[in-house]
Design a protein around this motif. Structure first.
Motif, mmCIF file in Angstrom:
data_model
loop_
_atom_site.group_PDB
_atom_site.id
_atom_site.type_symbol
_atom_site.label_atom_id
_atom_site.label_comp_id
_atom_site.label_asym_id
_atom_site.label_seq_id
_atom_site.Cartn_x
_atom_site.Cartn_y
_atom_site.Cartn_z
ATOM 1 N N SER A 17 0.822 -1.208 0.000
ATOM 2 C CA SER A 17 0.000 0.000 0.000
ATOM 3 C C SER A 17 0.853 1.254 0.000
ATOM 4 C CB SER A 17 -0.914 0.004 1.227
ATOM 5 O OG SER A 17 -1.800 -1.094 1.197
ATOM 6 N N PHE A 18 2.079 1.171 0.511
ATOM 7 C CA PHE A 18 2.946 2.337 0.573
ATOM 8 C C PHE A 18 3.204 2.910 -0.818
ATOM 9 C CE2 PHE A 18 3.798 0.516 4.679
ATOM 10 C CZ PHE A 18 3.989 1.614 5.490
ATOM 11 N N TYR A 19 3.196 2.062 -1.814
ATOM 12 C CA TYR A 19 3.507 2.500 -3.171
ATOM 13 C C TYR A 19 2.553 3.589 -3.643
ATOM 14 C CZ TYR A 19 4.681 2.170 -8.134
ATOM 15 O OH TYR A 19 5.070 2.463 -9.411
ATOM 16 N N TYR A 20 1.302 3.547 -3.179
ATOM 17 C CA TYR A 20 0.305 4.515 -3.640
ATOM 18 C C TYR A 20 0.632 5.925 -3.172
ATOM 19 C CZ TYR A 20 -2.428 0.484 -5.031
ATOM 20 O OH TYR A 20 -2.835 -0.672 -5.638
ATOM 21 N N SER A 21 1.283 6.042 -2.022
ATOM 22 C CA SER A 21 1.603 7.381 -1.517
ATOM 23 C C SER A 21 2.778 8.004 -2.250
ATOM 24 C CB SER A 21 1.909 7.316 -0.013
ATOM 25 O OG SER A 21 3.103 6.601 0.233
ATOM 26 N N PHE A 22 3.550 7.181 -2.982
ATOM 27 C CA PHE A 22 4.700 7.718 -3.718
ATOM 28 C C PHE A 22 4.273 8.415 -5.011
ATOM 29 C CE2 PHE A 22 7.344 3.841 -2.130
ATOM 30 C CZ PHE A 22 7.144 4.247 -0.826
ATOM 31 N N LEU A 23 3.139 8.017 -5.555
ATOM 32 C CA LEU A 23 2.762 8.424 -6.905
ATOM 33 C C LEU A 23 2.531 9.928 -7.034
ATOM 34 C CD1 LEU A 23 0.224 5.535 -7.676
ATOM 35 C CD2 LEU A 23 2.636 5.659 -8.339
ATOM 36 N N PHE A 24 2.189 10.580 -5.939
ATOM 37 C CA PHE A 24 1.788 11.985 -6.003
ATOM 38 C C PHE A 24 2.921 12.946 -5.656
ATOM 39 C CE2 PHE A 24 -1.871 9.351 -5.290
ATOM 40 C CZ PHE A 24 -2.873 9.905 -6.060
ATOM 41 N N LEU A 25 4.100 12.407 -5.338
ATOM 42 C CA LEU A 25 5.213 13.261 -4.910
ATOM 43 C C LEU A 25 5.963 13.874 -6.088
ATOM 44 C CD1 LEU A 25 6.731 11.036 -2.082
ATOM 45 C CD2 LEU A 25 5.813 13.344 -1.788
ATOM 46 N N PRO A 26 6.625 15.011 -5.878
ATOM 47 C CA PRO A 26 7.515 15.552 -6.909
ATOM 48 C C PRO A 26 8.624 14.543 -7.204
ATOM 49 C CG PRO A 26 7.134 17.147 -5.156
ATOM 50 C CD PRO A 26 6.558 15.852 -4.684
ATOM 51 N N PRO A 27 9.182 14.556 -8.418
ATOM 52 C CA PRO A 27 10.151 13.517 -8.842
ATOM 53 C C PRO A 27 11.298 13.281 -7.868
ATOM 54 C CG PRO A 27 9.518 14.870 -10.705
ATOM 55 C CD PRO A 27 8.891 15.500 -9.508
ATOM 56 N N GLU A 28 11.919 14.336 -7.346
ATOM 57 C CA GLU A 28 13.090 14.155 -6.489
ATOM 58 C C GLU A 28 12.727 13.451 -5.188
ATOM 59 O OE1 GLU A 28 17.212 14.386 -6.183
ATOM 60 O OE2 GLU A 28 15.843 14.825 -7.840
ATOM 61 N N LYS A 272 -7.987 11.116 -2.714
ATOM 62 C CA LYS A 272 -8.879 11.984 -1.945
ATOM 63 C C LYS A 272 -8.118 12.703 -0.828
ATOM 64 C CE LYS A 272 -12.020 10.083 0.724
ATOM 65 N NZ LYS A 272 -13.262 9.441 1.227
ATOM 66 N N THR A 273 -7.196 11.988 -0.195
ATOM 67 C CA THR A 273 -6.411 12.610 0.881
ATOM 68 C C THR A 273 -5.462 13.658 0.321
ATOM 69 O OG1 THR A 273 -6.524 10.531 2.132
ATOM 70 C CG2 THR A 273 -4.880 12.137 2.824
ATOM 71 N N TRP A 274 -4.854 13.356 -0.836
ATOM 72 C CA TRP A 274 -3.922 14.303 -1.444
ATOM 73 C C TRP A 274 -4.635 15.592 -1.856
ATOM 74 C CZ3 TRP A 274 1.258 14.569 -1.900
ATOM 75 C CH2 TRP A 274 1.777 15.520 -2.789
ATOM 76 N N VAL A 275 -5.751 15.444 -2.534
ATOM 77 C CA VAL A 275 -6.493 16.607 -3.031
ATOM 78 C C VAL A 275 -7.020 17.457 -1.868
ATOM 79 C CG1 VAL A 275 -8.570 17.319 -4.271
ATOM 80 C CG2 VAL A 275 -7.090 15.550 -5.228
ATOM 81 N N GLY A 276 -7.471 16.795 -0.800
ATOM 82 C CA GLY A 276 -7.998 17.521 0.347
ATOM 83 C C GLY A 276 -6.936 18.038 1.291
ATOM 84 N N GLY A 277 -5.662 17.762 0.972
ATOM 85 C CA GLY A 277 -4.573 18.225 1.824
ATOM 86 C C GLY A 277 -4.476 17.499 3.145
ATOM 87 N N GLY A 278 -5.285 16.454 3.319
ATOM 88 C CA GLY A 278 -5.247 15.679 4.550
ATOM 89 C C GLY A 278 -5.996 16.297 5.710
ATOM 90 N N ARG A 279 -6.566 17.484 5.493
ATOM 91 C CA ARG A 279 -7.224 18.193 6.607
ATOM 92 C C ARG A 279 -8.402 17.392 7.162
ATOM 93 N NH1 ARG A 279 -6.851 23.438 7.983
ATOM 94 N NH2 ARG A 279 -5.956 24.011 5.955
#
Length: 287
Positions: A17-28, A272-279
């Motif tokens: 599941s951790f892989y899904y959180s990597f997809l939205f990060l800047p390349p570096e 959904k968490t990324w778009v909502g900023g996690g708030r």
């Protein structure tokens, strides 16, 4: 194959599941967290794939030298070479990487834990320190964010333990604390034989309450200034907390199967968490 490509392949193959959180990060930062995750997978695979504990110890000792070489400017393994550009910018520390390996060594030395303090120590090595390393990769300005990352890592590991009770028992490990098994009158043989009971359900509810309290403590520890930077961890929190809810809805049927979320649901929760900023997630899990 470049070091980054090696790490990318290692991460993608894991199906975690951790892989899904990597997809939205800047390349570096994506390259940095992928390399760090690949390191964790490498040392974890040593324990999972080596049937001979003595061989596993030798391999883990070799990885310890690889970490030392990395910080001495002599990186050799592709994972270590992939980490080189990120050591300073992502606050990746030698002692924390060595602590991850120590957690793998604990799996070779110990198959049972007397009480929660003993299990908590293992959970820190297995996941809490990984949370601290990850927080550095994602970026933070307030040192309290490390407390959030530690608590979140503990919550993830306890969720894994709840999910994997049956699988772990078949591999000779029961992570649930001995004193709590006794408290709920659940015998190790019942877990090994896949025997469900009201007593087992009560034990699992107790473990889930502890995990949810760790999620709550993590959310209340996260400084607002670092919330957006720490969204990848919050994405994982959304996925893992949903998994815990799913296990409870399935009435703790974890002795004969491994309950999981579909890839589409994981992606939806992450997006959904990324778009909502996690708030919204922080607010919900803080209650």
């Amino acid at each position: 194959m470049t070091p980054d490509e090696y790490c990318q392949e290692k991460a993608a193959k894991s199906g975690s599941s951790f892989y899904y959180s990597f997809l939205f990060l800047p390349p570096e930062r994506r390259r940095a967290i992928t390399a760090l995750y690949a390191f964790c997978r490498e040392v974890d695979d040593v324990v999972d794939e080596c049937s001979d504990p003595s061989v596993a110890r030798i391999k883990l000792a070799w990885w310890r030298t690889q970490v030392d070489n990395l910080f001495a400017g002599q990186a050799e393994h592709p994972v270590m070479r992939a980490l080189v550009p990120h050591l300073a910018s992502c606050a990746i520390e030698r002692d924390r990487m060595q602590a991850v390996i120590a957690g793998m060594e604990m799996d070779l030395d110990q198959t049972r834990y007397l009480d929660w303090p003993a299990l908590r120590k293992y959970c820190w090595h297995a996941a809490g320190v990984v949370g601290e390393l990850s927080a550095g990769v994602f970026g933070y300005s307030d040192p309290r964010t490390l407390e959030y990352a530690t608590k979140l890592g503990l919550a993830f590991q306890l969720t894994n333990i709840i999910r994997d009770v049956g699988d772990d028992a078949r591999r000779g490990r029961i992570y649930l604390p001995i004193d709590e098994l006794q408290q709920f009158d659940v015998k190790a043989a019942e877990i090994l034989n896949g025997t469900y009971s009201d007593r087992f359900s009560a034990l699992m509810q107790f473990q889930a309450r502890r995990a949810r309290e760790l999620y709550r403590e993590a959310m209340t520890s996260l400084p607002e200034a670092d919330r957006r930077a720490q969204r990848p961890g919050l994405m994982m929190a959304a996925i893992y907390h949903a998994l815990l809810d799913e296990i409870e809805r399935d009435n703790w049927q974890v002795l004969h199967q491994r309950i999981s979320l579909t890839p589409l649901r994981k992606l939806w929760l992450a997006w959904k968490t990324w778009v909502g900023g996690g708030r919204g997630l922080v607010r919900r899990l803080s209650k």
